[in-house]
Design an enzyme around this catalytic site. Sequence first.
Site, PDB file in Angstrom:
ATOM      1  N   ARG A 144       3.983  -9.668   1.217  1.00 33.35           N
ATOM      2  CA  ARG A 144       3.936  -8.202   1.188  1.00 33.35           C
ATOM      3  C   ARG A 144       5.280  -7.706   1.713  1.00 33.35           C
ATOM      4  O   ARG A 144       6.095  -8.497   2.177  1.00 33.35           O
ATOM      5  CB  ARG A 144       2.780  -7.689   2.050  1.00 33.35           C
ATOM      6  CG  ARG A 144       2.935  -8.077   3.505  1.00 33.35           C
ATOM      7  CD  ARG A 144       1.958  -7.357   4.421  1.00 33.35           C
ATOM      8  NE  ARG A 144       2.106  -7.864   5.780  1.00 33.35           N
ATOM      9  CZ  ARG A 144       1.420  -7.417   6.817  1.00 33.35           C
ATOM     10  NH1 ARG A 144       0.547  -6.473   6.664  1.00 33.35           N
ATOM     11  NH2 ARG A 144       1.601  -7.934   8.013  1.00 33.35           N
ATOM     12  N   CYS A 148      12.238  -3.009  -2.587  1.00 35.11           N
ATOM     13  CA  CYS A 148      13.399  -2.195  -2.232  1.00 35.11           C
ATOM     14  C   CYS A 148      12.982  -0.739  -2.011  1.00 35.11           C
ATOM     15  O   CYS A 148      12.247  -0.183  -2.818  1.00 35.11           O
ATOM     16  CB  CYS A 148      14.405  -2.294  -3.378  1.00 35.11           C
ATOM     17  SG  CYS A 148      15.682  -1.034  -3.305  1.00 35.11           S
ATOM     18  N   GLU A 183       3.120  -0.083   7.750  1.00 34.43           N
ATOM     19  CA  GLU A 183       4.149  -0.737   8.563  1.00 34.43           C
ATOM     20  C   GLU A 183       5.474  -0.852   7.813  1.00 34.43           C
ATOM     21  O   GLU A 183       5.961  -1.951   7.529  1.00 34.43           O
ATOM     22  CB  GLU A 183       3.650  -2.100   9.044  1.00 34.43           C
ATOM     23  CG  GLU A 183       2.402  -1.979   9.915  1.00 34.43           C
ATOM     24  CD  GLU A 183       1.869  -3.320  10.423  1.00 34.43           C
ATOM     25  OE1 GLU A 183       2.174  -4.348   9.798  1.00 34.43           O
ATOM     26  OE2 GLU A 183       1.149  -3.317  11.435  1.00 34.43           O
ATOM     27  N   CYS A 192      17.428  -3.751   2.858  1.00 33.51           N
ATOM     28  CA  CYS A 192      17.683  -4.235   1.498  1.00 33.51           C
ATOM     29  C   CYS A 192      19.163  -4.056   1.154  1.00 33.51           C
ATOM     30  O   CYS A 192      19.775  -3.052   1.525  1.00 33.51           O
ATOM     31  CB  CYS A 192      16.807  -3.457   0.521  1.00 33.51           C
ATOM     32  SG  CYS A 192      16.979  -4.020  -1.181  1.00 33.51           S
ATOM     33  N   CYS A 194      20.390  -4.635  -2.170  1.00 24.92           N
ATOM     34  CA  CYS A 194      20.453  -4.823  -3.628  1.00 24.92           C
ATOM     35  C   CYS A 194      21.416  -3.820  -4.264  1.00 24.92           C
ATOM     36  O   CYS A 194      21.939  -2.921  -3.604  1.00 24.92           O
ATOM     37  CB  CYS A 194      19.050  -4.693  -4.216  1.00 24.92           C
ATOM     38  SG  CYS A 194      18.479  -2.987  -4.348  1.00 24.92           S
ATOM     39  N   CYS A 197      20.339  -0.228  -3.896  1.00 25.06           N
ATOM     40  CA  CYS A 197      20.650   0.305  -2.575  1.00 25.06           C
ATOM     41  C   CYS A 197      22.151   0.592  -2.454  1.00 25.06           C
ATOM     42  O   CYS A 197      22.560   1.564  -1.828  1.00 25.06           O
ATOM     43  CB  CYS A 197      20.199  -0.658  -1.481  1.00 25.06           C
ATOM     44  SG  CYS A 197      18.415  -0.572  -1.186  1.00 25.06           S
ATOM     45  N   GLU A 354      -3.977   0.685  14.428  1.00 27.77           N
ATOM     46  CA  GLU A 354      -4.524  -0.678  14.527  1.00 27.77           C
ATOM     47  C   GLU A 354      -4.413  -1.104  15.987  1.00 27.77           C
ATOM     48  O   GLU A 354      -3.309  -1.165  16.530  1.00 27.77           O
ATOM     49  CB  GLU A 354      -3.725  -1.668  13.658  1.00 27.77           C
ATOM     50  CG  GLU A 354      -3.775  -1.370  12.176  1.00 27.77           C
ATOM     51  CD  GLU A 354      -2.951  -2.371  11.352  1.00 27.77           C
ATOM     52  OE1 GLU A 354      -2.500  -3.390  11.913  1.00 27.77           O
ATOM     53  OE2 GLU A 354      -2.752  -2.109  10.153  1.00 27.77           O
ATOM     54  N   GLU A 402      -4.133 -13.650   6.707  1.00 28.97           N
ATOM     55  CA  GLU A 402      -4.540 -13.205   8.055  1.00 28.97           C
ATOM     56  C   GLU A 402      -5.942 -13.685   8.429  1.00 28.97           C
ATOM     57  O   GLU A 402      -6.701 -12.993   9.110  1.00 28.97           O
ATOM     58  CB  GLU A 402      -4.396 -11.679   8.161  1.00 28.97           C
ATOM     59  CG  GLU A 402      -2.932 -11.275   8.099  1.00 28.97           C
ATOM     60  CD  GLU A 402      -2.665  -9.810   8.427  1.00 28.97           C
ATOM     61  OE1 GLU A 402      -3.628  -9.020   8.467  1.00 28.97           O
ATOM     62  OE2 GLU A 402      -1.489  -9.470   8.632  1.00 28.97           O
ATOM     63  N   GLN A 403      -6.260 -14.906   7.994  1.00 33.74           N
ATOM     64  CA  GLN A 403      -7.564 -15.496   8.352  1.00 33.74           C
ATOM     65  C   GLN A 403      -7.749 -15.615   9.859  1.00 33.74           C
ATOM     66  O   GLN A 403      -8.869 -15.645  10.357  1.00 33.74           O
ATOM     67  CB  GLN A 403      -7.673 -16.911   7.780  1.00 33.74           C
ATOM     68  CG  GLN A 403      -7.640 -17.003   6.288  1.00 33.74           C
ATOM     69  CD  GLN A 403      -7.422 -18.438   5.825  1.00 33.74           C
ATOM     70  OE1 GLN A 403      -7.293 -19.346   6.640  1.00 33.74           O
ATOM     71  NE2 GLN A 403      -7.375 -18.635   4.527  1.00 33.74           N
TER      72      GLN A 403
HETATM   73 ZN    ZN Z   1      17.472  -2.220  -2.410  1.00 34.76          ZN
END
Ligand code: ZN
Length: 716
Positions: A144, A148, A183, A192, A194, A197, A354, A402-403
């Site tokens: 996850r 970008c 988050e 990033c 790239c 960006c 959370e 996330e077990q």
């Molecule tokens: Zn980027």
Amino acid sequence: MGGISRRHFLNGTLVAIGAAGLRHPLWALAKTNLAGVAPEQLLLGVDYYPDQTPETLWEEDARMMADFGITNVRIAEFAWGLMEPSEAKFDFGWLRRSVDILHKHNIGVILGTPSAAPPPWLTAKYPDVVEVNAQGEPLHPGGRRFTCPTNKTYRRLSNAIATEMARTFADTPGIIGWQIDNELTLSPSPRCYCNFCRAGFQEWLRAKYGSLENLNQKWGTVFWSQTYTDFAQIPVPLPSGGDPNPGLALDYDRYQSFANVSFQNEQLDILRKTCPRHFVTTNNVGLVDYIDMHDLYEKLDFVSFDNYPGFFEMLLHEQAKGGGPISWDYITSTIAMGHDLGRSLQRKPFMIMEEQSGKAGQRTFSPQPEKGQLRLWTYQAVAHGAMGLNYFRWDTATFGAEQYWHGLLNHDRSKSPGFEEIRQALKELKALGPEVLRSQYASEAAVVYDYDCGWAAQIQPAHPSLNYMAQVTSWYTALSAGHTGIDVIVPGADLAPYKIVVAPLPYVLSEAQAERIRNFVRNGGTFVGGFRLGAKNEFSQIVRTPLPGPIRDVMGVTVEDYVPIYSGKPGVKFSAALAGPDGECGIWADILQTSGAEVLATYTSGGHAGKPAVTRNSFGKGKAIYIGPDLDGASLARVLRNLATSAGVQAPVELPSGIEVTVRQAGGKRWVFVLNHKPETQTIPLPHPGTDLLTGQSRSGSLELRGYGVQVLQIG
Ligand SMILES: [Zn+2]
């Protein structure tokens, strides 16, 4: 807890809830005038995953949650693939059924937009949405937070799912608000690099500087022949032969923060337009500095963030490679600082989206919280200004990354070890009453947290061991040792409410910020600046004036020399005004020369023995103190406490180690939160008699607090 049967568990829950006779006090919400959100709506809930739970269990889950005392859930923030199984084909049937069941049980729903985890069809069709890391390598789908923030295709697709969700659920009973993304600051590779960006950065620079001439001059690009003759030539700070221009690197950090904030705000605009009756927030990861939190929350209804003290302990353990015990004093103080930043951003109550409810981790388990700690951490958040908490999570996943991240129910749906404790905490929070939870956190002191300083100090730390976050934490810890209420403020914040403002490692100082400090001191405030004060301007150029640059007149000193320290620890001797044992200077020493300021400490060893180390200047009606050395913790705590007292901050009481005290106040009433972070019972003196809000009993003289115990006392 596998021995407890499901029937046994349910019966126990119902009996206890029935016996408690819960009352539902009003509780402050950011938007209490929202239709669909009753003013008494509490934000005491869990993070829930119907998308990961067989539908046959949804009804049972909702009934158990209602029995447990939960008032809301957050759902759907990772369910993009189920909501949009292929491009522009949406399926919200399952989500609506889940919301309807929850609503039937009077559980409000916060919907999460799912842009933190795009489904495989998306990345297969649009492979260039992935982030490129600081080594220039693309991240890969499969986890996850790998996309970008600039990429227009990814924004279009994120906005499309947010739009469909908003349209579908704008008038659905039970929906109370939204969490955008999840988050945004969380990633092993938080920025990033790239080509999208790069183009976005160039466009942002054009808007900021107007002309290349101006940009070249502000960055000093004549150095190493970097003068740009076209905006399209400007690179991003990927590895090169030698370090990047500091001005470019600092602007790139600002651009990445901007890109994430504008990515979020595109979704915010959609939600505002389509769902004007719902609140909107996002959840941050506490003290992570990749996005300027002031900018992130500026347009949101309230601040929310995630809080995992035990997970933090595991991370510290990992960083220390298993060596040495982890200091719970440090963890407690860092968590408190995160809460204080969260509250100070909007100067109003915040929400924990959370909250840890058990062992937590992805590849490894964090320790099981000790009995009492989950309740203690809940109270710590409320003590610092929380108006609500969602515990993460309701049940525990048996699959996925996330077990190991435990919720209130174990993998076999038996009660987790923290189940009863959290139920007790929820019951107590409801009983505290609206007046307490709407009250203001009392603070007369502020610590400045400046993202520019943090980023500039990462780019050029000046000493290999110098770290902005560590410095701010150390100053916060030192000041909070006096049990003084502290706001953690960004540089543009109004300084007028404070008697004392302290700024650790204030490395980058704009003329505007210098002027704010000048006015604050002139009008009677006490300002305490640490070493490297005003060394750089906001373009990350070293100033051409003697240090501390634009604020020399206020401080009444000139920095004669600045000294990185690699061996030995020069001693520091304090004057009568700061009387106490000699201190030690760690990794840095600014050597001061006074021009009107009084000397409060001198260096006692090394080449600068006898020279001023700490000074105090009278300026206007206030005082300006320069702390030149990287002082040891005990000395820093004594010095800051002394200065706070001189500034008129209410004299703090002497308390044993591990005891945390905060005050919330409203009208003439004050509520004192006393928290024992140690496992053993501790006794503390009570300067004023008070009433224990949870039991109604009077307390005076002293207070005995069991290990991980909590008391809320009403004074007056
Ligand atoms: Zn980027």
